[in-house]
Design a protein around this motif. Structure first.
Motif, mmCIF file in Angstrom:
data_model
loop_
_atom_site.group_PDB
_atom_site.id
_atom_site.type_symbol
_atom_site.label_atom_id
_atom_site.label_comp_id
_atom_site.label_asym_id
_atom_site.label_seq_id
_atom_site.Cartn_x
_atom_site.Cartn_y
_atom_site.Cartn_z
ATOM 1 N N THR A 193 34.164 37.459 42.246
ATOM 2 C CA THR A 193 34.737 38.142 40.337
ATOM 3 C C THR A 193 35.228 39.675 39.765
ATOM 4 O O THR A 193 33.673 40.056 39.923
ATOM 5 C CB THR A 193 34.463 37.141 39.422
ATOM 6 N N LEU A 225 40.031 36.567 37.353
ATOM 7 C CA LEU A 225 39.473 35.649 37.778
ATOM 8 C C LEU A 225 39.967 34.704 39.604
ATOM 9 O O LEU A 225 40.152 33.452 39.852
ATOM 10 C CB LEU A 225 39.603 34.531 36.780
ATOM 11 N N SER A 226 40.953 35.883 39.334
ATOM 12 C CA SER A 226 41.855 35.454 40.620
ATOM 13 C C SER A 226 41.253 34.747 41.777
ATOM 14 O O SER A 226 42.312 33.888 42.277
ATOM 15 C CB SER A 226 42.589 35.784 41.310
ATOM 16 N N THR A 241 40.345 30.684 39.818
ATOM 17 C CA THR A 241 41.672 30.258 40.434
ATOM 18 C C THR A 241 41.919 29.753 41.010
ATOM 19 O O THR A 241 42.223 28.631 40.879
ATOM 20 C CB THR A 241 42.118 30.948 39.277
ATOM 21 N N ASP A 242 42.953 30.494 41.657
ATOM 22 C CA ASP A 242 43.603 30.274 43.527
ATOM 23 C C ASP A 242 42.367 29.616 44.209
ATOM 24 O O ASP A 242 42.639 28.307 44.861
ATOM 25 C CB ASP A 242 43.337 31.213 43.629
ATOM 26 N N THR A 276 39.893 26.828 43.127
ATOM 27 C CA THR A 276 40.605 26.075 42.214
ATOM 28 C C THR A 276 41.241 25.683 41.851
ATOM 29 O O THR A 276 41.128 24.127 42.144
ATOM 30 C CB THR A 276 39.880 26.238 40.630
ATOM 31 N N ASP A 277 42.959 25.799 42.232
ATOM 32 C CA ASP A 277 43.954 24.989 43.172
ATOM 33 C C ASP A 277 44.465 24.363 44.188
ATOM 34 O O ASP A 277 45.094 24.103 44.279
ATOM 35 C CB ASP A 277 45.091 26.144 41.902
ATOM 36 N N THR A 299 34.466 30.566 31.375
ATOM 37 C CA THR A 299 34.769 31.164 31.906
ATOM 38 C C THR A 299 35.214 29.298 32.674
ATOM 39 O O THR A 299 36.325 28.681 33.078
ATOM 40 C CB THR A 299 34.429 31.741 33.640
ATOM 41 N N GLU A 319 39.420 27.226 32.267
ATOM 42 C CA GLU A 319 39.877 27.757 33.217
ATOM 43 C C GLU A 319 40.101 26.737 34.678
ATOM 44 O O GLU A 319 40.474 26.014 34.937
ATOM 45 C CB GLU A 319 39.056 28.853 34.180
ATOM 46 N N LEU A 320 37.783 26.022 34.172
ATOM 47 C CA LEU A 320 38.100 25.282 35.091
ATOM 48 C C LEU A 320 38.350 23.851 35.241
ATOM 49 O O LEU A 320 39.022 22.494 35.480
ATOM 50 C CB LEU A 320 36.259 25.605 35.865
ATOM 51 N N ARG A 370 41.833 22.743 35.041
ATOM 52 C CA ARG A 370 42.772 22.211 35.754
ATOM 53 C C ARG A 370 42.152 21.331 36.285
ATOM 54 O O ARG A 370 42.736 20.573 37.129
ATOM 55 C CB ARG A 370 42.249 23.380 37.237
#
Length: 448
Positions: free
Chosen positions: A110, A120-121, A124-125, A127-128, A150, A154-155, A158
């Motif tokens: 991070t 946070l890419s 997030t990437d 997790t995606d 977060t 974010e999680l 998703r």
């Protein structure tokens, strides 16, 4: 939204109990996502206890190295990797295999972007990449240091985009990493583990999982409390280091050795904890984490003046060291431009090979920009690594009386134990000591 029926509640309870049973009898498969300084030791600990571990990383070179029973982190032995492999550990770049794991523990970077804002890419990437392969009964745990909110912001959305209900048929926790690379006094097993769950069910599963491999697990009331805990730990260090760095500058103006003062103050058995000045902050946590909180605090209209001031002081330390080096060369009728400068130690702290956010690299760049001919010596970093933002085609210089004498200045940036400090003192023309390693005065030693 309708309340779940008694039958549905019973189904959720059965799923949770089955997960707890799989943890207890070591049938749960553990997925570690990100096999770096945090993920790799955690993998070893789960494998050591008897769990099957599946490691995920986007770097094929890491996967290949691990499958060859080798390590790419100095303080982690090849023997420990081989033992984990023998116990069933497997690494892969194929995230579609996430469904094979029962728990997915995210240990990804991070960093900050060029505007000193949270990036946070990686979280997030990652997790995606995992979301399409999530299934009912999965536990997802985020360990990456980040700002409070977060996990929830974010999680959770998703994960629930797949139709899951967190806390009922899938579990989500935040448990911040507390690794200290190269510290022989603390291991993954012995460092207490903070864990906050999105719901009570999540908390119960998370605590059970980590309790299987960590001696002490510390539950907190929420993922946000766990996220803030990690930031407080590192901001505490950053602020105190900022204070002692400022004290170093004041003491130097008064011709007082700040390291002598710290040693004397540390004899007080209460009310004082020693922190030590240096050429700047390094590592993945201390230089970065305060900015995660200051950025998030703006959302609530709060200006974190104390934290930001410490950040300014710490960020200015490389320039302070360069100014001391320039003055030392000038006293010998030399300038930085055209001088040969040897940097001792380019890891961010002593006795490790970890280069993340190392102040030594910033010092090297500043000296190069000022026209110096820069070299380095570091027994833990034989070749300057490929880095996203820093580029040097250099290898470590072997220290001998002849090589030391050939440099106009030797800058002690990281005080590894493997350096021969007596030889360095005897043969270096000029030493700029930014770590307080040399306690006695000498004509060729300048404290910085």
């Amino acid at each position: 939204m309708a309340e779940p029926s008694a039958a549905t509640t019973l189904e959720f309870s059965i799923v949770k109990q089955e997960f707890l049973d799989r943890i207890a009898n070591k049938q749960a498969v553990i997925g570690i996502v990100g096999l770096g300084y945090v993920g790799l030791p955690l993998m070893l600990r789960f494998a050591e206890v008897g769990y099957k571990v599946l490691g995920f990383d986007i770097d094929q070179r890491k996967v290949d190295t691990l499958h060859a029973n080798q390590s790419y982190i100095e303080h982690i032995s090849a023997e420990s990797i081989a033992a984990a492999r023998a116990a069933g550990f497997e690494a892969t770049t194929d995230f579609s295999r996430a469904g094979e794991a029962d728990a997915l523990i995210l240990c990804v970077p991070t960093p900050l972007n060029k505007y000193r804002e949270p990036d946070l890419s990686f979280v997030t990437d990652t997790t995606d990449s995992l979301v399409p392969y999530l299934r009912a009964g999965h536990l997802v745990s985020l360990e990456s240091t980040t700002y409070p909110g977060t996990t929830d912001e974010e999680l959770l959305p998703r994960i629930e985009s797949r139709g899951f209900k967190v806390g009922e048929d899938i579990y989500l926790v935040y448990s911040p990493e507390r690794e200290d690379p190269g510290n022989p006094n603390f291991t993954t097993r012995t460092i207490p583990k903070v864990c906050g769950g999105t719901t009570p069910n999540c908390q119960e599963i998370g605590v059970a999982l980590y309790s299987a491999v960590i001696d002490k697990v510390v539950p907190v009331s929420s993922t946000r409390a766990a996220e803030m805990t990690k930031l407080l730990e590192n901001i505490h260090r950053a602020v105190n280091i900022g204070l002692v760095n400022e004290m170093k500058i004041v003491a130097d103006k008064m011709n007082i050795d700040i390291h002598e003062v710290i040693r004397a103050a540390a004899t007080k058995p209460f009310g004082f904890v020693p922190y030590y000045p240096g050429p700047g902050l390094g590592g993945h946590c201390i230089p970065i984490d305060p900015f995660y909180l200051t950025w998030k605090a703006r959302e609530y209209g709060v200006h974190t003046r104390f934290i930001e001031l410490a950040g300014e002081v710490n960020s200015s330390m490389p320039d302070y060291v360069i100014s001391k080096l320039a003055a030392a060369l000038n006293s010998r009728k030399k300038s930085i431009n055209g001088s040969k400068v040897l940097i001792l130690g380019i890891a961010y702290k002593k006795n490790v090979d970890d280069m993340r956010e190392s102040p030594s690299v910033f010092l090297m760049e500043k000296l190069r920009d000022l026209g110096a001919e820069v070299a380095y010596s570091d027994p833990h970093v034989p070749e300057f690594p490929v880095m996203r933002e820093h580029h040097f085609e250099l290898s470590s210089t072997t220290l001998t009386p002849e090589t030391l004498a050939a440099y106009d200045c030797v800058l002690l940036a990281t005080d590894h134990d493997r350096f021969d400090y007596n030889m360095i003192k005897t043969h270096a023309q000029l030493i700029v000591d930014s770590r307080g390693k040399y306690t006695n005065q000498a004509d060729n030693i300048i404290k910085a």
